[in-house]
Design an enzyme around this catalytic site. Sequence first.
Site, PDB file in Angstrom:
ATOM      1  N   GLU A  85      -7.155  -1.733   5.900  1.00  0.00           N
ATOM      2  CA  GLU A  85      -7.039  -2.335   7.231  1.00  0.00           C
ATOM      3  C   GLU A  85      -5.910  -3.350   7.300  1.00  0.00           C
ATOM      4  OE1 GLU A  85      -7.568  -5.671   6.712  1.00  0.00           O
ATOM      5  OE2 GLU A  85      -8.259  -5.127   4.708  1.00  0.00           O
ATOM      6  N   GLY A 132      -5.914  -6.747   1.040  1.00  0.00           N
ATOM      7  CA  GLY A 132      -6.358  -5.744   2.007  1.00  0.00           C
ATOM      8  C   GLY A 132      -5.444  -4.541   1.979  1.00  0.00           C
ATOM      9  N   GLU A 133      -5.291  -3.890   3.113  1.00  0.00           N
ATOM     10  CA  GLU A 133      -4.429  -2.710   3.264  1.00  0.00           C
ATOM     11  C   GLU A 133      -4.959  -1.474   2.542  1.00  0.00           C
ATOM     12  OE1 GLU A 133      -0.452  -3.563   1.981  1.00  0.00           O
ATOM     13  OE2 GLU A 133      -0.205  -5.300   3.302  1.00  0.00           O
ATOM     14  N   GLY A 134      -6.070  -1.598   1.809  1.00  0.00           N
ATOM     15  CA  GLY A 134      -6.521  -0.518   0.946  1.00  0.00           C
ATOM     16  C   GLY A 134      -5.947  -0.611  -0.448  1.00  0.00           C
ATOM     17  N   ILE A 170       0.817  -1.205   0.000  1.00  0.00           N
ATOM     18  CA  ILE A 170       0.000   0.000   0.000  1.00  0.00           C
ATOM     19  C   ILE A 170       0.852   1.258   0.000  1.00  0.00           C
ATOM     20  CG2 ILE A 170      -0.262   0.003   2.519  1.00  0.00           C
ATOM     21  CD1 ILE A 170      -2.791   1.192  -0.189  1.00  0.00           C
TER      22      ILE A 170
END
Length: 336
Positions: free
Chosen positions: A163, A303-305, A105
Site C-alpha cells: 500500500e 510499506g509498499e509490500g 518495491i
Amino acid sequence: MTAPFATLDEFRQTLEGQSGPDMASIAGAKERNGQLTKPPGALGRLEDLAIWYAGWRDTDRPQITAPQVIVFAGNHGVCAQGVSAFPPEVTVQMVANFEHGGAAINQLAKAFGAKMDVHALDLEMPTQDFTVAPAMSEAEVVLALSTGWNAVDPASDVLVVGEMGIGNTTSAAAVAAAVLGGSAQDWTGRGTGVDDDGLARKTDVVARGLARHDTSDPLEALRCLGGRELAAMAGAIAAARTHRIPVILDGFICSAAAATLEKAVEGALDHAVAGHLSAEGAHAKLLDALGKQPILSLGLRLGEGSGGALAIGVLQAAVACHSGMATFAEAGVAAG
C-alpha cells in the site's frame, strides 16, 4: 474473474464459501519431505513453508514461477487532523514513482521475478475523516474490495499486496483496535516518523474514531475506519484464496486489513503467511493475534509490500528445495 459480490454481506458470504487446503497434497508433500536427502527437519521452517504452499497449489511437488506484487494507493480524510509527518500530495507523487519503476518495491519485485501492478484508488477523493463520519459508504468500500479482487492475476502463484497512503497507519491502528480489542494507545505508532506531540495527536484521533463508530462487525470496522487501499488489499487477499494462490502478508497496514477477514470468518487467512515483522510498534502484537510467525525481521517500516516481497525469495527457496532435491532412493544415498 469479476468480483462475485455487490454488498458487504455478499462479500462475507464469499469468504464463508471458500475452500481450504488440499489435504492429499499436504500428505504427499509431507511424505516427499521425509524422503529427501537431508536429516529430518534439517531445513527447519523451510520444510513447513513448502508443505503449506503445496496444500494451496494442489500438488505435492509445486513450483513458483509467477509471483505477483500489487500496490494499492489511497488518500485519507483523517490527514486533516495532522496525523502524518508528510502531506497527502506525497501519495500521488509516490504512485508516479511506482509507475516509473523508481521505488524500493519496484527493485524488490524485479529481484524476485515478480510481476508488479499499481492501482490508485480515487486519490482525488480522500475518504471521510473518520472522527466525524464513516470513512467510506458501503458502496465505496465494496468498490475498493472489488478493485482488489479484480487486480489479482489468476495465473500468478504467490501474491504480495502492499500500500501507499499518507495517514494510513492511523487508519490501520483504528481498524486493528476495533477488530482485535484494546485501546488506541495499544495500537498507534509513529508511522512515517511523527514526534511525541504528533503521536499523542494521532492516538487521540484513533480513540475518537473508535468512540464514534459501532465497529463490532469487522467489515464495518473496515468501512468506518479504514481506507480504500486497506479494503483493496483485503479484497485481493480474499480473491487469491479463490484462485488457490498463497499470500505473503506485508507489514502493519496490510496485516490490519487482513485481520478484518480473519475476524469476519475464522480461517480466512489460512492461505497467508506473514512476510516480516516490521518496526511499527504494534505489528508484533497484531501478528500474534493472527497466529502468524513472521518469516523475516529486518527492521523495515516502509510499506509498499517491501517486506512481503523480500519473503518471496525465502518461499521460492523453500519450494525449490522441496521439489528439486533428490530423494535418498534417487540419489543412491543410504537413509540411515
